[in-house]
Motif scaffolding. Structure first.
Motif, PDB file in Angstrom:
ATOM      1  N   GLY A 384       0.827  -1.199   0.000  1.00 23.01           N
ATOM      2  CA  GLY A 384       0.000   0.000   0.000  1.00 23.01           C
ATOM      3  C   GLY A 384       0.861   1.248   0.000  1.00 23.01           C
ATOM      4  O   GLY A 384       2.077   1.190  -0.191  1.00 23.01           O
ATOM      5  N   PRO A 385       0.263   2.392   0.257  1.00 27.53           N
ATOM      6  CA  PRO A 385       1.013   3.647   0.262  1.00 27.53           C
ATOM      7  C   PRO A 385       1.747   3.859   1.579  1.00 27.53           C
ATOM      8  O   PRO A 385       1.373   3.304   2.617  1.00 27.53           O
ATOM      9  CB  PRO A 385      -0.092   4.696   0.090  1.00 27.53           C
ATOM     10  CG  PRO A 385      -1.285   4.079   0.750  1.00 27.53           C
ATOM     11  CD  PRO A 385      -1.183   2.596   0.461  1.00 27.53           C
ATOM     12  N   VAL A 386       2.817   4.642   1.540  1.00 29.82           N
ATOM     13  CA  VAL A 386       3.420   5.150   2.766  1.00 29.82           C
ATOM     14  C   VAL A 386       2.387   6.037   3.445  1.00 29.82           C
ATOM     15  O   VAL A 386       1.751   6.870   2.794  1.00 29.82           O
ATOM     16  CB  VAL A 386       4.703   5.943   2.451  1.00 29.82           C
ATOM     17  CG1 VAL A 386       5.223   6.654   3.696  1.00 29.82           C
ATOM     18  CG2 VAL A 386       5.771   5.023   1.866  1.00 29.82           C
ATOM     19  N   VAL A 387       2.173   5.841   4.749  1.00 27.70           N
ATOM     20  CA  VAL A 387       1.178   6.632   5.477  1.00 27.70           C
ATOM     21  C   VAL A 387       1.896   7.649   6.357  1.00 27.70           C
ATOM     22  O   VAL A 387       2.715   7.286   7.212  1.00 27.70           O
ATOM     23  CB  VAL A 387       0.263   5.734   6.329  1.00 27.70           C
ATOM     24  CG1 VAL A 387      -0.631   6.584   7.240  1.00 27.70           C
ATOM     25  CG2 VAL A 387      -0.605   4.859   5.425  1.00 27.70           C
ATOM     26  N   VAL A 439       5.242   7.392   8.546  1.00 29.03           N
ATOM     27  CA  VAL A 439       6.035   8.575   8.843  1.00 29.03           C
ATOM     28  C   VAL A 439       5.411   9.267  10.052  1.00 29.03           C
ATOM     29  O   VAL A 439       4.206   9.545  10.064  1.00 29.03           O
ATOM     30  CB  VAL A 439       6.080   9.537   7.646  1.00 29.03           C
ATOM     31  CG1 VAL A 439       6.907  10.776   7.975  1.00 29.03           C
ATOM     32  CG2 VAL A 439       6.639   8.827   6.414  1.00 29.03           C
ATOM     33  N   ILE A 440       6.243   9.544  11.065  1.00 32.77           N
ATOM     34  CA  ILE A 440       5.738  10.111  12.321  1.00 32.77           C
ATOM     35  C   ILE A 440       6.546  11.361  12.654  1.00 32.77           C
ATOM     36  O   ILE A 440       7.785  11.336  12.636  1.00 32.77           O
ATOM     37  CB  ILE A 440       5.879   9.096  13.473  1.00 32.77           C
ATOM     38  CG1 ILE A 440       5.186   7.771  13.105  1.00 32.77           C
ATOM     39  CG2 ILE A 440       5.315   9.660  14.783  1.00 32.77           C
ATOM     40  CD1 ILE A 440       5.541   6.601  14.020  1.00 32.77           C
ATOM     41  N   GLU A 488      15.582   8.182   2.790  1.00 28.15           N
ATOM     42  CA  GLU A 488      15.484   7.113   3.790  1.00 28.15           C
ATOM     43  C   GLU A 488      14.279   6.209   3.540  1.00 28.15           C
ATOM     44  O   GLU A 488      14.351   4.993   3.765  1.00 28.15           O
ATOM     45  CB  GLU A 488      15.421   7.721   5.194  1.00 28.15           C
ATOM     46  CG  GLU A 488      16.695   8.441   5.617  1.00 28.15           C
ATOM     47  CD  GLU A 488      17.902   7.513   5.659  1.00 28.15           C
ATOM     48  OE1 GLU A 488      17.721   6.321   5.994  1.00 28.15           O
ATOM     49  OE2 GLU A 488      19.017   7.965   5.345  1.00 28.15           O
ATOM     50  N   VAL A 489      13.174   6.797   3.092  1.00 30.82           N
ATOM     51  CA  VAL A 489      12.019   5.961   2.743  1.00 30.82           C
ATOM     52  C   VAL A 489      12.371   5.061   1.572  1.00 30.82           C
ATOM     53  O   VAL A 489      12.007   3.876   1.537  1.00 30.82           O
ATOM     54  CB  VAL A 489      10.782   6.832   2.434  1.00 30.82           C
ATOM     55  CG1 VAL A 489       9.663   5.982   1.804  1.00 30.82           C
ATOM     56  CG2 VAL A 489      10.268   7.497   3.693  1.00 30.82           C
ATOM     57  N   LEU A 493      12.118   0.951   1.357  1.00 33.01           N
ATOM     58  CA  LEU A 493      11.347   0.285   0.314  1.00 33.01           C
ATOM     59  C   LEU A 493      12.220  -0.546  -0.616  1.00 33.01           C
ATOM     60  O   LEU A 493      11.727  -1.179  -1.553  1.00 33.01           O
ATOM     61  CB  LEU A 493      10.580   1.330  -0.517  1.00 33.01           C
ATOM     62  CG  LEU A 493       9.532   2.155   0.226  1.00 33.01           C
ATOM     63  CD1 LEU A 493       8.910   3.196  -0.706  1.00 33.01           C
ATOM     64  CD2 LEU A 493       8.435   1.257   0.799  1.00 33.01           C
ATOM     65  N   GLY A 494      13.530  -0.540  -0.352  1.00 26.71           N
ATOM     66  CA  GLY A 494      14.437  -1.308  -1.213  1.00 26.71           C
ATOM     67  C   GLY A 494      14.713  -0.631  -2.524  1.00 26.71           C
ATOM     68  O   GLY A 494      15.131  -1.283  -3.491  1.00 26.71           O
ATOM     69  N   GLN A 495      14.492   0.695  -2.569  1.00 24.72           N
ATOM     70  CA  GLN A 495      14.720   1.439  -3.807  1.00 24.72           C
ATOM     71  C   GLN A 495      15.984   2.275  -3.741  1.00 24.72           C
ATOM     72  O   GLN A 495      16.313   2.990  -4.683  1.00 24.72           O
ATOM     73  CB  GLN A 495      13.524   2.361  -4.085  1.00 24.72           C
ATOM     74  CG  GLN A 495      12.213   1.628  -4.240  1.00 24.72           C
ATOM     75  CD  GLN A 495      11.030   2.575  -4.397  1.00 24.72           C
ATOM     76  OE1 GLN A 495      11.193   3.794  -4.474  1.00 24.72           O
ATOM     77  NE2 GLN A 495       9.830   2.028  -4.438  1.00 24.72           N
TER      78      GLN A 495
END
Length: 496
Positions: A384-387, A439-440, A488-489, A493-495
């Motif tokens: 799904g999407p990053v929240v 993400v917080i 960092e995201v 995500l392995g990208q």
């Protein structure tokens, strides 16, 4: 005085025979259709989208002769005007388009179309009144080279979407050969094609059900009729044993290779000019396919292919998946057919009065998707999407900016827009969305110019098996500078 009854609330349910498609199902279908479109595009076919609604007159080929033409289609009458209907398939609209725009379209006209069709028939397990089809057709090409091209393109398509060679077989026959057999058997009069029409229809349907009923069942339908296990009786064609033998000889005419099969078919249709023409066409198709490298391991001549629709006039073909699956009762069986088509030289003639050659194929989209899931090519849970969670309602602009930065980098992202009071509910939402990362950023993190990234995939794995050593070096939650959010995201995500 009695109170008026409150109006009854509508029931929240799909109509019988229809279904809803969610997230991954829609995404998987689109991905498969995009792959198919690439193959069709490489072969020089152009996309065409037609209206979901056609006049009943245009769809008349498929309708029974009844006063209200709603058996088989969803139809209604405009006030003081024509009967209209939802399209039954994608071929009839093509015939209308080919006639309507015949002075503007290139000849031959090669098109593909994808979309839902509707049939007003009794639904059953896995049988819906709305379903997707994916067609490719060539209109205006009399040569059987067009039929050979369609078969080759179908083979390329199956391999492109993930059906490996050896797991499918495209089987080719010719209705002219079958007509020649009918002529020899005495149920087709070339001078009066309408004669014996009912008997031929029964024979065609019987042959088409050979895999289901077997030789005994088909012979019964060719003779007096067949009674099934429930006691229901189906009227037969009334053929004699000798006539039935001729037709059954056609069904068993397949030999070790295409040349031997065609030779056997020539013997069966001896004396019929139509049958001989059909045998010639099969021979040509086999030679054209062989020249392109499509051997009998991918495409073969098989007399058992009939195709039920009566408008086919020449070559017919069917794509069968040969690998085994387990049915609902736990029994192994071959997956079966996922596509079929053939030549229909008389369909456009209904509009123009002139014969217009045409050939094409239709893929059962839901069937092919089911096959890919059975092969493990689809069906995995899509990420799904990053929240981006919300810790402070007054800082919504900051959270939206984070999501915007991620999207600009090509990362699917969304901001939590529910009630942010309970942070645990936000993480539950992220889990339900199959979010890979949350993400917080609270007030303290904002003051430090930082964000916290929670790796939800890693967190779930650690929770499932906390003893795994390979997770020890990877923290499930890290604090990073806000400026490094995207980079960092990407790593998570392995990208990266």
């Amino acid at each position: 005085m009695a109170k008026d009854k409150a109006p009854r609330r509508p029931r929240a349910e799909t109509p019988k025979g229809f279904r809803d498609y969610f997230g991954t199902e829609v995404t998987e279908r689109k991905a498969m259709l995009d792959t198919i479109a690439e193959v069709y595009h490489r072969h020089g076919f152009d996309p065409l989208e037609t209206s979901a609604v056609e006049t009943v007159e245009a769809l008349g080929k498929f309708l029974p002769d009844v006063d209200r033409p709603n058996e088989g289609v969803f139809a209604w009458q405009e006030e003081d005007s024509d009967w209209l209907a939802l399209r039954y398939d994608l071929t009839a609209p093509l015939a209308r388009v080919a006639a309507q725009y015949r002075n503007d379209l290139p000849a031959p006209y090669r098109r593909y179309a994808m979309g839902p069709v509707w049939r007003n028939e009794k639904p059953g397990p896995g049988r819906f009144r709305q379903f997707y089809q994916c067609d490719a057709d060539t209109v205006g090409a009399p040569s059987v080279a067009a039929d050979a091209e369609i078969c080759a393109m179908l083979a390329d398509t199956l391999e492109a979407v993930g059906i490996p060679r050896g797991d499918y077989l495209i089987r080719v026959n010719n209705r002219k050969v079958l007509n020649g057999v009918m002529e020899v058997a005495g149920v087709l009069d070339p001078a009066d094609p309408g004669r014996f029409a009912e008997e031929r229809g029964i024979v065609l349907r019987a042959i088409d059900k050979f895999d289901k009923f077997g030789e005994a069942g088909v012979r019964a339908l060719m003779g007096e009729g067949r009674k099934d296990e429930s006691g229901d009786f189906t009227k037969g064609a009334g053929l004699s044993d000798a006539q039935a033998d001729t037709v059954m000889g056609f069904m068993s005419a397949k030999r070790g290779d295409g040349a031997a099969t065609v030779a056997r078919l020539r013997d069966l249709v001896a004396g019929s000019a139509t049958g001989a023409e059909g045998a010639d066409e099969l021979e040509t198709i086999a030679a054209l396919l062989d020249a392109q490298g499509y051997g009998p391991d991918r495409i073969e001549i098989d007399p058992s292919v009939v195709r039920g629709l009566g408008y086919y006039t020449g070559p017919v073909f069917e794509a069968e998946l040969t690998f085994q699956i387990t049915d609902e009762k736990g029994r192994p069986r071959n997956f079966g057919s996922v596509a079929g088509g053939g030549r229909y030289d008389d369909l456009v003639k209904r509009f123009t009065g002139q014969a217009v050659p045409a050939t094409g194929v239709s893929i059962g989209v839901d069937r092919l998707l089911a096959a890919l899931r059975a092969k493990g090519r689809m069906g995995a849970t899509a990420p799904g999407p990053v929240v981006v969670t919300v810790m402070d309602r007054d800082r919504m602009a900051d959270y939206l900016a984070m999501a915007a930065d991620l999207r600009r980098a090509g990362i699917r992202a969304e901001v939590y827009l529910g009630n942010p009071k309970n942070f645990g509910n936000q993480l539950k939402y992220a889990d339900k969305r199959a979010a890979p990362v949350a993400v917080i950023q609270g007030g303290d993190e904002a003051a430090r110019g930082a964000v916290v990234l929670k790796d939800l995939v890693l967190g779930a794995a650690i929770a499932e098996d906390a003893s795994r050593e390979e997770w020890a070096q990877r923290p499930a939650q890290v604090e990073v500078p806000r400026a490094d959010l995207v980079a960092e995201v990407r790593k998570m995500l392995g990208q990266g």
